[in-house]
Enzyme design. Structure first.
Site, mmCIF file in Angstrom:
data_model
loop_
_atom_site.group_PDB
_atom_site.id
_atom_site.type_symbol
_atom_site.label_atom_id
_atom_site.label_comp_id
_atom_site.label_asym_id
_atom_site.label_seq_id
_atom_site.Cartn_x
_atom_site.Cartn_y
_atom_site.Cartn_z
ATOM 1 N N VAL A 175 0.310 -5.211 -1.063
ATOM 2 C CA VAL A 175 1.404 -5.772 -0.259
ATOM 3 C C VAL A 175 1.551 -7.278 -0.477
ATOM 4 O O VAL A 175 2.648 -7.780 -0.722
ATOM 5 C CB VAL A 175 1.194 -5.459 1.236
ATOM 6 N N CYS A 229 -2.657 4.488 3.139
ATOM 7 C CA CYS A 229 -1.957 4.266 4.410
ATOM 8 C C CYS A 229 -1.781 5.474 5.312
ATOM 9 O O CYS A 229 -2.226 5.443 6.454
ATOM 10 C CB CYS A 229 -0.630 3.588 4.125
ATOM 11 N N LYS A 231 -5.082 6.677 7.155
ATOM 12 C CA LYS A 231 -5.640 5.768 8.172
ATOM 13 C C LYS A 231 -4.630 5.501 9.294
ATOM 14 O O LYS A 231 -5.011 5.326 10.446
ATOM 15 C CB LYS A 231 -6.118 4.465 7.532
HETATM 16 P P1 NAD Z 1 -5.452 -4.360 -0.294
HETATM 17 O O1 NAD Z 1 -6.789 -3.866 0.107
HETATM 18 O O2 NAD Z 1 -4.851 -3.933 -1.583
HETATM 19 O O3 NAD Z 1 -5.459 -5.960 -0.284
HETATM 20 C C1 NAD Z 1 -5.946 -6.730 0.767
HETATM 21 C C2 NAD Z 1 -6.359 -8.099 0.215
HETATM 22 O O4 NAD Z 1 -6.686 -8.962 1.315
HETATM 23 C C3 NAD Z 1 -7.599 -8.068 -0.682
HETATM 24 O O5 NAD Z 1 -7.315 -8.683 -1.920
HETATM 25 C C4 NAD Z 1 -8.656 -8.836 0.129
HETATM 26 O O6 NAD Z 1 -9.584 -9.551 -0.692
HETATM 27 C C5 NAD Z 1 -7.787 -9.778 0.928
HETATM 28 N N1 NAD Z 1 -8.431 -10.336 2.114
HETATM 29 C C6 NAD Z 1 -9.253 -9.737 2.997
HETATM 30 N N2 NAD Z 1 -9.613 -10.590 3.962
HETATM 31 C C7 NAD Z 1 -9.010 -11.782 3.697
HETATM 32 C C8 NAD Z 1 -8.992 -13.048 4.334
HETATM 33 N N3 NAD Z 1 -9.651 -13.259 5.467
HETATM 34 N N4 NAD Z 1 -8.256 -14.032 3.789
HETATM 35 C C9 NAD Z 1 -7.584 -13.837 2.630
HETATM 36 N N5 NAD Z 1 -7.565 -12.651 1.977
HETATM 37 C C10 NAD Z 1 -8.268 -11.634 2.510
HETATM 38 O O7 NAD Z 1 -4.486 -3.983 0.920
HETATM 39 P P2 NAD Z 1 -2.950 -3.500 0.844
HETATM 40 O O8 NAD Z 1 -2.875 -2.116 0.320
HETATM 41 O O9 NAD Z 1 -2.136 -4.571 0.234
HETATM 42 O O10 NAD Z 1 -2.612 -3.412 2.399
HETATM 43 C C11 NAD Z 1 -2.505 -4.556 3.203
HETATM 44 C C12 NAD Z 1 -1.901 -4.164 4.535
HETATM 45 O O11 NAD Z 1 -0.557 -3.722 4.341
HETATM 46 C C13 NAD Z 1 -2.607 -3.024 5.252
HETATM 47 O O12 NAD Z 1 -2.538 -3.236 6.633
HETATM 48 C C14 NAD Z 1 -1.785 -1.806 4.889
HETATM 49 O O13 NAD Z 1 -1.869 -0.777 5.849
HETATM 50 C C15 NAD Z 1 -0.392 -2.392 4.836
HETATM 51 N N6 NAD Z 1 0.550 -1.703 3.942
HETATM 52 C C16 NAD Z 1 0.129 -1.289 2.712
HETATM 53 C C17 NAD Z 1 1.048 -0.684 1.845
HETATM 54 C C18 NAD Z 1 0.635 -0.189 0.482
HETATM 55 O O14 NAD Z 1 1.444 0.448 -0.168
HETATM 56 N N7 NAD Z 1 -0.555 -0.458 -0.002
HETATM 57 C C19 NAD Z 1 2.385 -0.516 2.259
HETATM 58 C C20 NAD Z 1 2.761 -0.959 3.533
HETATM 59 C C21 NAD Z 1 1.834 -1.551 4.369
HETATM 60 C C1 UGA Z 2 3.719 5.219 2.146
HETATM 61 C C2 UGA Z 2 5.163 5.094 2.673
HETATM 62 O O1 UGA Z 2 6.030 5.859 1.838
HETATM 63 C C3 UGA Z 2 5.625 3.640 2.689
HETATM 64 O O2 UGA Z 2 6.901 3.554 3.293
HETATM 65 C C4 UGA Z 2 4.631 2.814 3.513
HETATM 66 O O3 UGA Z 2 4.998 1.460 3.494
HETATM 67 C C5 UGA Z 2 3.254 2.978 2.917
HETATM 68 O O4 UGA Z 2 2.884 4.385 2.926
HETATM 69 C C6 UGA Z 2 2.226 2.254 3.717
HETATM 70 O O5 UGA Z 2 2.354 2.066 4.904
HETATM 71 O O6 UGA Z 2 1.275 1.883 3.047
HETATM 72 P P1 UGA Z 2 2.591 5.300 -0.248
HETATM 73 O O7 UGA Z 2 1.369 5.694 0.491
HETATM 74 O O8 UGA Z 2 2.496 4.236 -1.281
HETATM 75 O O9 UGA Z 2 3.712 4.803 0.792
HETATM 76 O O10 UGA Z 2 3.170 6.561 -0.993
HETATM 77 P P2 UGA Z 2 4.160 7.785 -0.650
HETATM 78 O O11 UGA Z 2 5.117 7.917 -1.743
HETATM 79 O O12 UGA Z 2 4.689 7.717 0.720
HETATM 80 O O13 UGA Z 2 3.150 9.014 -0.747
HETATM 81 C C7 UGA Z 2 2.095 9.174 0.183
HETATM 82 C C8 UGA Z 2 1.381 10.485 -0.068
HETATM 83 O O14 UGA Z 2 2.202 11.593 0.276
HETATM 84 C C9 UGA Z 2 0.997 10.709 -1.542
HETATM 85 O O15 UGA Z 2 -0.313 11.259 -1.583
HETATM 86 C C10 UGA Z 2 2.003 11.717 -2.055
HETATM 87 O O16 UGA Z 2 1.493 12.521 -3.077
HETATM 88 C C11 UGA Z 2 2.259 12.526 -0.787
HETATM 89 N N1 UGA Z 2 3.599 13.161 -0.758
HETATM 90 C C12 UGA Z 2 4.713 12.397 -0.711
HETATM 91 C C13 UGA Z 2 3.689 14.543 -0.740
HETATM 92 O O17 UGA Z 2 2.663 15.258 -0.769
HETATM 93 N N2 UGA Z 2 4.932 15.113 -0.670
HETATM 94 C C14 UGA Z 2 6.069 14.386 -0.619
HETATM 95 O O18 UGA Z 2 7.164 14.978 -0.546
HETATM 96 C C15 UGA Z 2 5.959 12.982 -0.643
#
Ligand code: NAD
Ligand code: UGA
Length: 431
Positions: free
Chosen positions: A12, A261, A264
């Site tokens: 993100v 995501c 959790k």
């Molecule tokens: P990530 O684990 O890929 O990255 C988190 C980063 O934060 C790491 O590089 C870590 O070293 C750094 N970090 C930790 N503590 C820190 C600190 N005190 N100061 C500075 N850096 C620090 O996480 P992510 O997948 O990018 O997810 C981040 C948040 O966004 C989560 O809450 C997640 O639920 C949410 N989110 C993720 C996605 C996704 O697709 N991955 C989509 C939407 C929302």
């Molecule tokens: C998901 C949401 O789509 C994002 O909008 C959100 O921001 C993100 O979580 C988050 O909060 O981190 P992501 O986890 O990257 O994004 O991927 P998705 O494309 O949503 O797929 C999630 C899981 O569902 C995967 O394991 C995928 O294989 C599964 N999936 C998805 C299915 O089994 N069936 C479907 O029709 C779609």
């Protein structure tokens, strides 16, 4: 042009920072992981996300994007500090907020001018107020600040286009002026902007993820009924999806949802409900169905082979979904573990997640291609629907296998064609 500090360079943070830089802002992205920052300074990305490497390099070259491990440096002159650190699952499903707390404390200790703190991490309802309390308590001297919740909705694999073409921007704050300033940052994206209070914005994020997970578990339940009654869930989903009230997205039956995501976040929402004395029955069923889907891949393989002991099972795809290297809560990990527990030898291949997979799948032999996975295997399970698996030379695959058993966990292949090719084929919900 605004000055933006982004905290955390994971999926993100790095996408958010790079995209804001690409829109013309001046961005400093910060992480406490020194290796990640040192690599980024050399153009090496910590994650795989299509298109991101090129965009990072372009914005670094233009002088709009920098990386640091120093909060003092990152916050110097910043108008906004985006928190994008991880919020993994903690004890009993509660979100673990230790990284958010640490980020809030570091902001408080290092800010030198008024600041809008924007929370992008997915956090339990009430966290925005908690962050404000931490910052207030930790500031060496009072400096004005506001907290705005701006939950992130991007999906891995399509993150850049999700950022640049959002379905909506949700902003939560009690400070309308601060929310307006964050809205201004997004105006050029021409998306609907929903402004609410902090807690409502935080809830919109959990409710959205939980709804999408529910949709998938729903179609998986229908898939299981289809299988018993002789219907094809792929056609059922297509037929349902034309109704705009239902929609065609997130109706792909298969091994269910994984990733960093949905698992959790659904658990964290259920936890929040339980703490408040509520009974999140629907969320519980959504999680139970998802668990069952993964088990089914193993059950089907065992049934088709008449046992798993001593058998060689190949996995096509290891990442939790295509177009990412993210292995967090990937169904492949649980499936491999279950197969190994029954005495099977497991091998696997993924186009980009091999490095991460190696660490998370001890004892699984990593192969250089899908063809190598199939070689001498008693069965193959499709775990991830990568494009490169769609047009494989299936006759060659069958030829090289010890037994032509294919369990299609993502309904990638046409059942009739597979049978014509001589495979013993089973998909998910294709009766
Ligand atoms: P990530 O684990 O890929 O990255 C988190 C980063 O934060 C790491 O590089 C870590 O070293 C750094 N970090 C930790 N503590 C820190 C600190 N005190 N100061 C500075 N850096 C620090 O996480 P992510 O997948 O990018 O997810 C981040 C948040 O966004 C989560 O809450 C997640 O639920 C949410 N989110 C993720 C996605 C996704 O697709 N991955 C989509 C939407 C929302
Ligand atoms: C998901 C949401 O789509 C994002 O909008 C959100 O921001 C993100 O979580 C988050 O909060 O981190 P992501 O986890 O990257 O994004 O991927 P998705 O494309 O949503 O797929 C999630 C899981 O569902 C995967 O394991 C995928 O294989 C599964 N999936 C998805 C299915 O089994 N069936 C479907 O029709 C779609």
């Amino acid at each position: 042009m605004r000055n933006i500090c982004v905290i955390g360079v994971g999926y993100v943070g790095l996408v958010t920072g790079t995209c804001f830089a690409d829109l013309g802002n001046r961005v400093v992205a910060l992480d406490i992981n020194e290796e990640r920052i040192a690599n980024l300074k050399q153009g090496i990305l910590p994650i795989y996300e299509p298109g991101l490497e090129e965009m990072v390099k372009r914005n670094v070259a233009a002088g709009r994007l920098d990386f640091t491990t120093s909060y003092a440096e990152a916050l110097r002159g910043a108008d906004f500090a985006f928190i994008a650190v991880g919020t993994p699952e903690g004890v009993d499903g509660e979100a673990d907020l230790q990284y958010v707390r640490a980020a809030a404390e570091s902001i408080a200790e290092n800010m030198t001018q008024p600041l809008i703190i924007v929370n992008k991490s997915t956090v339990p309802v009430g966290t925005g107020d908690w962050v404000a309390d931490i910052v207030r308590a930790k500031q060496p001297r009072p400096i004005a600040f506001s907290v705005v919740s701006c939950p992130e909705f991007l999906a891995e694999g399509s993150a850049l286009s999700d950022f640049m073409n959002p379905a909506r921007i949700v902003l939560g704050s009690t400070d309308r002026e601060a929310a307006n300033q964050v809205a201004d940052l997004h105006l050029s994206l021409r998306a609907p902007i929903v402004v609410t209070d902090l807690r409502t914005a935080e809830m919109i994020k959990y409710a959205s993820n939980a709804f999408l997970a529910t949709k998938i578990s729903f179609i998986n339940e229908i898939a299981n009924i289809c299988e018993a009654l002789g219907a094809d869930v792929k056609e059922v989903a297509a037929g349902m999806g034309y109704d705009p009230r239902i929609g065609k997205h997130f109706l792909n039956a298969g091994l269910g949802w994984g990733g960093s995501c949905f698992p959790k976040d659904v658990r964290a929402l259920a936890y929040m409900a339980t703490v408040q004395g509520k009974h999140p029955q629907l969320l519980q069923s959504v999680m139970d169905i998802n668990k069952y889907q993964r088990r089914q891949a193993v059950l089907k393989t065992r049934e088709m082979l008449g046992g798993l002991k001593g058998k060689t099972i190949g996995l096509f795809g290891l990442a939790f979904k295509p177009n990412t290297d993210d292995m967090r809560d990937a169904p492949s990990v649980e499936i491999a573990r279950a197969l190994q527990a029954e005495g099977a030898l497991v091998k696997g291949y993924d186009p980009v997640a091999m490095h991460a997979a190696e660490r998370m799948m001890p004892g699984v032999a990593m192969c250089a291609s899908a063809y190598e996975v199939a070689e001498g295997a008693d069965a193959v399970i499709v775990c991830t629907e990568w494009n490169e698996f769609k047009q494989l030379d299936l006759a060659r695959i069958k030829q090289s296998m010890r037994q032509p058993v294919l369990v299609d966990g993502r309904n990638l292949y046409d059942a009739k064609r597979m049978q014509d090719l001589g495979f013993q084929y089973r998909g998910m919900g294709r009766g």
